[in-house]
Scaffold this active site. Structure first.
Site, PDB file in Angstrom:
ATOM      1  N   GLY A  45     -73.504  56.138  33.083  1.00  0.00           N
ATOM      2  CA  GLY A  45     -74.045  56.904  31.965  1.00  0.00           C
ATOM      3  C   GLY A  45     -72.972  57.795  31.374  1.00  0.00           C
ATOM      4  O   GLY A  45     -72.038  58.197  32.076  1.00  0.00           O
ATOM      5  N   GLN A  50     -69.370  64.487  26.605  1.00  0.00           N
ATOM      6  CA  GLN A  50     -68.287  64.101  27.505  1.00  0.00           C
ATOM      7  C   GLN A  50     -67.122  63.429  26.780  1.00  0.00           C
ATOM      8  O   GLN A  50     -66.063  63.216  27.373  1.00  0.00           O
ATOM      9  CB  GLN A  50     -68.819  63.173  28.602  1.00  0.00           C
ATOM     10  CG  GLN A  50     -69.753  63.897  29.568  1.00  0.00           C
ATOM     11  CD  GLN A  50     -70.276  62.953  30.613  1.00  0.00           C
ATOM     12  OE1 GLN A  50     -71.187  62.174  30.348  1.00  0.00           O
ATOM     13  NE2 GLN A  50     -69.692  62.982  31.798  1.00  0.00           N
ATOM     14  N   CYS A 107     -70.342  62.582  38.480  1.00  0.00           N
ATOM     15  CA  CYS A 107     -70.281  62.769  37.028  1.00  0.00           C
ATOM     16  C   CYS A 107     -68.852  62.472  36.583  1.00  0.00           C
ATOM     17  O   CYS A 107     -67.900  62.932  37.219  1.00  0.00           O
ATOM     18  CB  CYS A 107     -70.653  64.209  36.689  1.00  0.00           C
ATOM     19  SG  CYS A 107     -70.570  64.579  34.924  1.00  0.00           S
ATOM     20  N   LEU A 108     -68.698  61.720  35.499  1.00  0.00           N
ATOM     21  CA  LEU A 108     -67.345  61.367  35.033  1.00  0.00           C
ATOM     22  C   LEU A 108     -66.540  62.592  34.625  1.00  0.00           C
ATOM     23  O   LEU A 108     -65.312  62.533  34.589  1.00  0.00           O
ATOM     24  CB  LEU A 108     -67.428  60.374  33.872  1.00  0.00           C
ATOM     25  CG  LEU A 108     -67.992  58.987  34.209  1.00  0.00           C
ATOM     26  CD1 LEU A 108     -68.050  58.110  32.967  1.00  0.00           C
ATOM     27  CD2 LEU A 108     -67.184  58.311  35.310  1.00  0.00           C
ATOM     28  N   HIS A 149     -79.854  63.004  34.298  1.00  0.00           N
ATOM     29  CA  HIS A 149     -78.491  63.551  34.342  1.00  0.00           C
ATOM     30  C   HIS A 149     -77.903  63.611  32.921  1.00  0.00           C
ATOM     31  O   HIS A 149     -77.333  64.627  32.516  1.00  0.00           O
ATOM     32  CB  HIS A 149     -77.639  62.685  35.278  1.00  0.00           C
ATOM     33  CG  HIS A 149     -76.214  63.115  35.402  1.00  0.00           C
ATOM     34  ND1 HIS A 149     -75.693  63.658  36.553  1.00  0.00           N
ATOM     35  CD2 HIS A 149     -75.179  63.089  34.506  1.00  0.00           C
ATOM     36  CE1 HIS A 149     -74.415  63.952  36.352  1.00  0.00           C
ATOM     37  NE2 HIS A 149     -74.071  63.601  35.133  1.00  0.00           N
ATOM     38  N   GLU A 150     -78.064  62.514  32.162  1.00  0.00           N
ATOM     39  CA  GLU A 150     -77.524  62.478  30.794  1.00  0.00           C
ATOM     40  C   GLU A 150     -78.303  63.420  29.879  1.00  0.00           C
ATOM     41  O   GLU A 150     -77.708  64.102  29.034  1.00  0.00           O
ATOM     42  CB  GLU A 150     -77.547  61.046  30.237  1.00  0.00           C
ATOM     43  CG  GLU A 150     -76.731  60.033  31.009  1.00  0.00           C
ATOM     44  CD  GLU A 150     -75.344  60.524  31.383  1.00  0.00           C
ATOM     45  OE1 GLU A 150     -74.712  61.236  30.582  1.00  0.00           O
ATOM     46  OE2 GLU A 150     -74.888  60.205  32.493  1.00  0.00           O
ATOM     47  N   HIS A 153     -76.952  66.793  30.183  1.00  0.00           N
ATOM     48  CA  HIS A 153     -75.692  66.959  29.429  1.00  0.00           C
ATOM     49  C   HIS A 153     -75.979  67.323  27.968  1.00  0.00           C
ATOM     50  O   HIS A 153     -75.290  68.165  27.384  1.00  0.00           O
ATOM     51  CB  HIS A 153     -74.888  65.654  29.418  1.00  0.00           C
ATOM     52  CG  HIS A 153     -73.950  65.486  30.570  1.00  0.00           C
ATOM     53  ND1 HIS A 153     -72.910  66.359  30.817  1.00  0.00           N
ATOM     54  CD2 HIS A 153     -73.868  64.527  31.529  1.00  0.00           C
ATOM     55  CE1 HIS A 153     -72.239  65.946  31.892  1.00  0.00           C
ATOM     56  NE2 HIS A 153     -72.805  64.841  32.341  1.00  0.00           N
TER      57      HIS A 153
HETATM   58 ZN    ZN Z   1     -72.355  63.667  33.949  1.00  0.00          ZN
END
Ligand code: ZN
Length: 194
Positions: A45, A50, A107-108, A149-150, A153
């Site tokens: 995701g 991000q 998380c990226l 999670h997204e 963000h």
């Molecule tokens: Zn994340």
């Protein structure tokens, strides 16, 4: 085009995304670049914040994960979650359906940092798809976790905000180091521009 993934410490991760009014060619280009970026980073995701855009936009694809099941209900019918992938969520809204469950998350924007997070097991989602048409579905398991999670963000909320105190304390030295490294990188870029 693979975009640079913003890391913890960059203030854009704390910005709430603006609601999207319509799907433009520029937005479609951003969506394509976000998928390319997410796949290149082996993520499931990615939120617009991000890659440096504070917008209500996220992309997901959970097909690469085989050891953590997902469930999907489309039009009241149990459906293979793969049928919904790759998934674009524009202006998403979430309703919680199930009780909280604990699961591992990364998380990226936080390389090599993982923690157990409690989130509702199942949710109902309403959003626009990549062409601006309304979609709605219910989901559970990994897909529900990834969407939440997204969704966080897009509100400027990060998974470290959802950790319990012990997990947060365990990771604090790594988080502080990452934050400092990002700030240093951002300020050296700023001074290069001047
Ligand atoms: Zn994340």
């Amino acid at each position: 085009m693979v975009l640079e993934v913003v890391r913890y410490g960059d203030p854009i991760l704390r910005q709430k995304g603006a609601r999207i009014g319509r799907v433009t060619p520029e937005l479609q280009r951003l969506i394509a670049d976000m998928f390319e970026t997410m796949y290149a980073a082996h993520g499931i995701g990615l939120a617009a914040q991000q890659v440096g855009h504070a917008l209500q936009l996220a992309v997901l694809d959970i097909r690469g994960v085989e050891d953590r099941p997902s469930s999907l209900e489309l039009n009241g019918q149990p459906t293979d979650p793969a049928a919904l992938m790759p998934l674009v969520l524009i202006n998403p809204e979430i309703r919680v359906l199930g009780p909280g469950v604990t699961g591992p998350e990364g998380c990226l924007s936080f390389p090599d940092i993982y923690a157990d997070i409690v989130r509702p097991e199942s949710i109902e989602v309403r959003a626009w798809n990549a062409t601006g048409e309304p979609i709605s579905f219910r989901c559970g398991g990994l897909l529900a976790r990834a969407i939440q999670h997204e969704y966080d963000h897009l509100q400027g909320i990060l998974f470290i905000d959802r950790m319990d105190r012990r997990e947060r304390q365990r990771l604090q030295p790594q988080l502080d180091a990452l934050h400092a490294e990002t700030r240093m990188r951002l300020s050296s870029r700023q001074s290069l521009k001047q």
